[in-house]
Design an enzyme around this catalytic site. Structure first.
Site, short mmCIF file in Angstrom:
data_model
loop_
_atom_site.label_atom_id
_atom_site.label_comp_id
_atom_site.label_asym_id
_atom_site.label_seq_id
_atom_site.Cartn_x
_atom_site.Cartn_y
_atom_site.Cartn_z
N LYS A 119 0.83 -1.22 0.00
CA LYS A 119 0.00 0.00 0.00
C LYS A 119 0.85 1.25 0.00
CE LYS A 119 -4.44 -1.57 1.71
NZ LYS A 119 -5.47 -1.46 2.76
N LYS A 201 -6.77 -12.40 -8.61
CA LYS A 201 -7.93 -12.47 -7.74
C LYS A 201 -9.01 -11.49 -8.24
CE LYS A 201 -8.98 -11.16 -3.10
NZ LYS A 201 -8.56 -10.59 -1.85
N LYS A 204 -12.70 -5.48 -6.91
CA LYS A 204 -13.57 -4.37 -7.35
C LYS A 204 -12.75 -3.21 -7.90
CE LYS A 204 -14.35 -3.81 -2.46
NZ LYS A 204 -15.29 -4.32 -1.47
#
Ligand code: TRP
Length: 336
Positions: A119, A201, A204
């Site tokens: 991140k 994977k 969204k």
């Protein structure tokens, strides 16, 4: 007279961030199992809105998504009569325990977390302290409720390991306070992959909207996305190494219908991928239909939802304060 054995149910706890409408991947990988676990466990599920703040959010949007995520859990069958359902920021103990745990969390351990590294690479302009201490907040979420099991996906495994480590460390220094939680591995561990790139994977945040199914997608959208799902140049519906696209569709179909891979292979023997994709799309559309209907209905029930927020917060407050009080005593804080 024999004493009635009143076995306490084991407690399950899990959270989900309010970062948008859940995908079929979230549904199959998490929420569908959460629903089933309600029958056998004492379950607590919450919307992790504090965790969402570790990346920059639009305030109005975050508020909307938090409500929406809560309503989606209900629409998916999480039953507030059976489970504790709440919003993380409504329960002060989470932020309070976070501070105490942070003072017992080692910089080096947090710097090794792969999600932090990923991140901070992705949000290089906002590597904030909350992003760094994210696993500590999550550890507190779990430890406050003395959870026995935590169902988490592969991406959160390391954070659960971290939770166990910090709990053991705290117990060693201050005396036994926290139960050490175990990961809950569902019997059918289904990991749903992108329909556009079945080596990734389902997410969204996929820039290709054909890669993921939102649980609120209309049936025709669902059918279309499955029709376009990437498979391979063969024709046989079989589960085999290297057939990532077909394996993914078979996994989804298996979860939707309860059939084994063998049974699915038999059902589609002699049929092409076209028929199979239609069947998978249909099964998914059928399962999601009542969820979409219920979600729409709940959208008009503002007062009902507000009432559930309050009820969830109150129960969560009561449970979490028991642990927080013990922790405060152990570390030497005077109770008010
Ligand atoms: N970090 C989790 C995720 O992004 C959400 C979460 C927050 C959570 N606190 C938790 C999950 C406690 C399980 C238990 O998926």
């Amino acid at each position: 007279m024999e004493e009635a054995k009143q076995e306490r149910k084991k407690r399950i706890l899990s959270g989900i961030q309010p970062t948008g409408v859940f995908t079929l991947g979230n549904y199959i990988g998490a929420i569908r199992n959460w629903k089933q676990m309600q029958e056998d466990y004492d379950c607590a599920y919450f919307i992790a809105d504090l965790h969402a703040l570790t990346v920059r959010q639009d305030p109005a949007e975050l508020r909307k998504r938090t409500r929406e995520a809560f309503a989606l859990l209900l629409a998916c069958g999480i039953d507030p009569e059976k489970s504790l359902v709440f919003i993380q920021s409504h329960v002060r103990a989470h932020a309070e325990l976070n501070w105490i745990l942070c003072c017992n969390a080692l910089f080096g351990d947090l710097g090794r977390m792969t999600q932090f590294k990923d991140k901070s690479a992705k949000h290089a302009d906002n590597i904030n302290a909350g992003l760094f201490t994210y696993p500590v907040l999550m550890a507190g979420d779990i430890l406050l409720y003395q959870a026995d099991y935590v169902p988490v996906g592969a991406d959160q495994k390391q954070h659960l390991e971290y939770t166990r480590d910090i709990a053991e460390r705290f117990n060693r220094i201050y005396g036994e306070v926290f139960k050490i939680p175990d990961a809950y591995i569902p019997k059918a561990g289904a990991r749903v992959m992108s329909l556009a790139d079945p080596t990734k994977k389902m997410s969204k945040s996929d820039e290709n909207p054909n890669g993921f199914i939102s649980i609120l997608d209309e049936p025709n959208v669902i059918m279309n996305k499955f029709k376009r799902a990437v498979t391979d140049s063969e024709t046989e519906v079989v589960y085999r190494e290297g057939k990532d696209g077909v394996n993914n569709l078979m996994t989804i179909y298996s979860v939707m219908t309860g059939q084994s891979f063998d049974e699915i292979e038999q059902e589609f023997r002699g049929h092409g991928y076209g028929d199979f994709k239609k069947a998978v799309g249909g099964a998914v559309a059928d399962e999601l239909q009542p969820i979409r209907d219920e979600f729409k209905r709940l959208a008009g029930e503002k007062a009902y939802l507000d009432g559930l927020f309050a009820r969830g917060a109150e129960t969560a407050e009561r449970i979490s304060q028991r642990t927080l009080t013990k922790v405060k005593k152990k570390v030497g804080l005077i109770l008010p």
